[in-house]
Design a protein around this motif. Structure first.
Motif, PDB file in Angstrom:
ATOM      1  N   ARG A   6      -4.290  64.268  23.357  1.00 19.09           N
ATOM      2  CA  ARG A   6      -4.094  62.977  24.055  1.00 19.09           C
ATOM      3  C   ARG A   6      -4.450  61.866  23.100  1.00 19.09           C
ATOM      4  NH1 ARG A   6      -7.417  61.948  29.284  1.00 19.09           N
ATOM      5  NH2 ARG A   6      -9.105  63.009  28.172  1.00 19.09           N
ATOM      6  N   CYS A  51      -4.059  58.513  24.344  1.00 18.53           N
ATOM      7  CA  CYS A  51      -4.301  57.338  25.191  1.00 18.53           C
ATOM      8  C   CYS A  51      -5.755  57.238  25.652  1.00 18.53           C
ATOM      9  CB  CYS A  51      -3.370  57.384  26.395  1.00 18.53           C
ATOM     10  SG  CYS A  51      -3.348  58.977  27.227  1.00 18.53           S
ATOM     11  N   CYS A  52      -6.367  58.381  25.962  1.00 14.39           N
ATOM     12  CA  CYS A  52      -7.734  58.368  26.506  1.00 14.39           C
ATOM     13  C   CYS A  52      -8.501  59.551  25.926  1.00 14.39           C
ATOM     14  CB  CYS A  52      -7.762  58.571  28.022  1.00 14.39           C
ATOM     15  SG  CYS A  52      -6.493  57.760  28.971  1.00 14.39           S
ATOM     16  N   ILE A 108      -8.759  58.910  32.334  1.00 11.90           N
ATOM     17  CA  ILE A 108      -7.360  59.292  32.495  1.00 11.90           C
ATOM     18  C   ILE A 108      -6.543  58.014  32.681  1.00 11.90           C
ATOM     19  CG2 ILE A 108      -7.842  61.525  33.582  1.00 11.90           C
ATOM     20  CD1 ILE A 108      -6.941  60.160  36.278  1.00 11.90           C
TER      21      ILE A 108
HETATM   22 ZN    ZN Z   1      -4.481  58.577  29.218  1.00  5.13          ZN
END
Ligand code: ZN
Length: 412
Positions: free
Chosen positions: A119, A121-122, A127
């Protein structure tokens, strides 16, 4: 939206358990038709109280008694355990070794933290709508495997309230499965192997198993939008080096020369695909990359043990205030974890009188009847409906089974 404040829980939980928790269908679910003797009574519940006091081996003589207890102690969290040989609350009264976990739903726990290496994004407990697609894909793949490869029928998928999903497989036969059988099934459903130090976590061999080709077919509609656009997995040198590390030499070298000349992840992915197909047509490198980035990562220990506890549906997540709600598979792509009601939003909805309710309340019909339907006035209603449909489906197939059996007996 105001930040969630766990300090309000002691005020809101009594209201939640009194007016919002769907005690009716919940009791029907865990009674499983009342077919087997004392099934509900032998079930372990565990409660986490304020200040982290943890009560294990709670059991109740009826769903009504459980409801009363919930209202009395307002647990911060409810976990469901196994069905034991004896009532868990009386385990000290039986001989040592006689108290045994006998049955439980087959459960799956998929947690976004297990995807941190793929991942961008985070990380950890965070999340967002971008990475939530991983959960959508996970549900599609595991659910298909359960239904088509193992023939199970009754699955309840639930949002954990924070960063993942749970699945409860409730078929009569499955609840009797041994640990060994559960382990074998989880093994079958796992592909991504190895810890942080393992670079290549998916290794496919010829011939590709149907489970894997079916899974790839389910990932495909999501891959470009999710991995190439959303996660931009070939968007920077650092991230494309991670992908290139999964490609054998000398192809890797040539990709690393080619990638900087392209504009975005979509173009770079096209280069990777065509080079692998041209020079290494016998390898499954492209499939392996897709699976390493998108295939579900299960917490195997949760699924293997019969006595393992798992957070109950409709328990409130103490860290977010969100209710652990069932997910409607018919509308899986629309499921939005950020739209799931919190205990505060629900209690606010109860407080806001709308005209219709005002009129009803004047109709001198106070008391139980009105109270049991309170959740229907709130945004919890559609989630309870999903749950009720699941419980009704089980009731129906139980009746079907009974009819079949009585027909068979009639033939003799
Ligand atoms: Zn994310």
């Amino acid at each position: 939206m105001a930040a969630w404040e766990p300090a309000v829980l002691p005020d809101l939980l009594p209201l939640y358990y009194r007016r919002l928790f769907p005690h009716g269908p919940y009791g029907r679910w865990l009674s499983y038709g009342g077919v087997e003797k004392n099934y509900f009574q032998r079930r372990e519940f565990s409660f986490t109280l304020r200040s982290d006091v943890y009560l294990r081996y709670q059991s109740f003589s009826s769903p009504q008694e459980l409801e009363k207890e919930m209202q009395k102690i307002s647990p911060y969290k409810i976990d469901i355990g196994a069905v034991y040989s004896h009532r868990p609350s009386q385990r000290n009264a039986v001989h040592m070794g006689a108290f045994q976990a006998q049955e439980k739903e087959l459960v799956f726990d998929i947690d976004m933290t297990d995807y941190d290496d793929v991942r961008r994004c985070c990380s950890s407990a965070e999340i967002c709508s971008k990475c939530w697609t991983l959960m959508t894909i996970a549900i599609r793949i595991i659910d298909r495997g359960l239904v088509e490869d193992f023939g199970v029928k009754h699955r309840l998928w639930v949002y954990s309230g924070r960063r993942g999903v749970h699945c409860w497989v409730c078929d009569d036969a499955v609840r009797k499965w041994s640990s060994a059988l559960r382990s074998a099934v989880v093994e079958y459903l796992s592909l991504v192997k190895g810890g942080p130090e393992t670079v290549k976590k998916v290794n496919l061999t010829e011939p590709i198993h149907p489970f894997i080709s079916n899974s790839l077919r389910l990932v495909e509609p999501y891959f470009e939008e999710y991995a190439l656009v959303g996660q931009d997995i070939l968007g920077s040198r650092e991230s494309w080096e991670k992908v290139a590390a999964l490609v054998p030499e000398p192809l890797r070298e040539s990709l690393l020369l080619e990638f900087p000349k392209k504009h975005d992840s979509v173009q770079r992915w096209a280069v990777l695909k065509s080079k692998v197909e041209k020079h290494k047509p016998k390898l499954h490198t492209v499939k392996e990359i897709v699976l390493q980035y998108c295939f579900p990562r299960l917490d195997v220990n949760v699924s293997k043990g019969v006595s393992h506890l798992l957070k109950s549906p409709f328990s409130v997540h103490p860290k977010t205030g969100r209710v652990s709600v069932p997910i409607d598979l018919q509308r899986l792509d629309q499921f939005d974890p950020f739209a799931v009601p919190t205990i505060s939003s629900l209690c606010n909805e109860l407080d806001t009188p709308n005209k219709e309710d005002g009129e009803k309340e004047n109709e001198a019909e106070p008391g139980a009847k009105r109270r049991t339907r309170d959740y229907k006035k709130t945004s919890l209603a559609p989630y309870v409906r999903v749950f009720e449909e699941f419980v009704e489906e089980m009731d129906k197939s139980r009746k079907g089974e009974r009819l079949k059996r009585s027909d068979l007996q009639g033939d003799f």
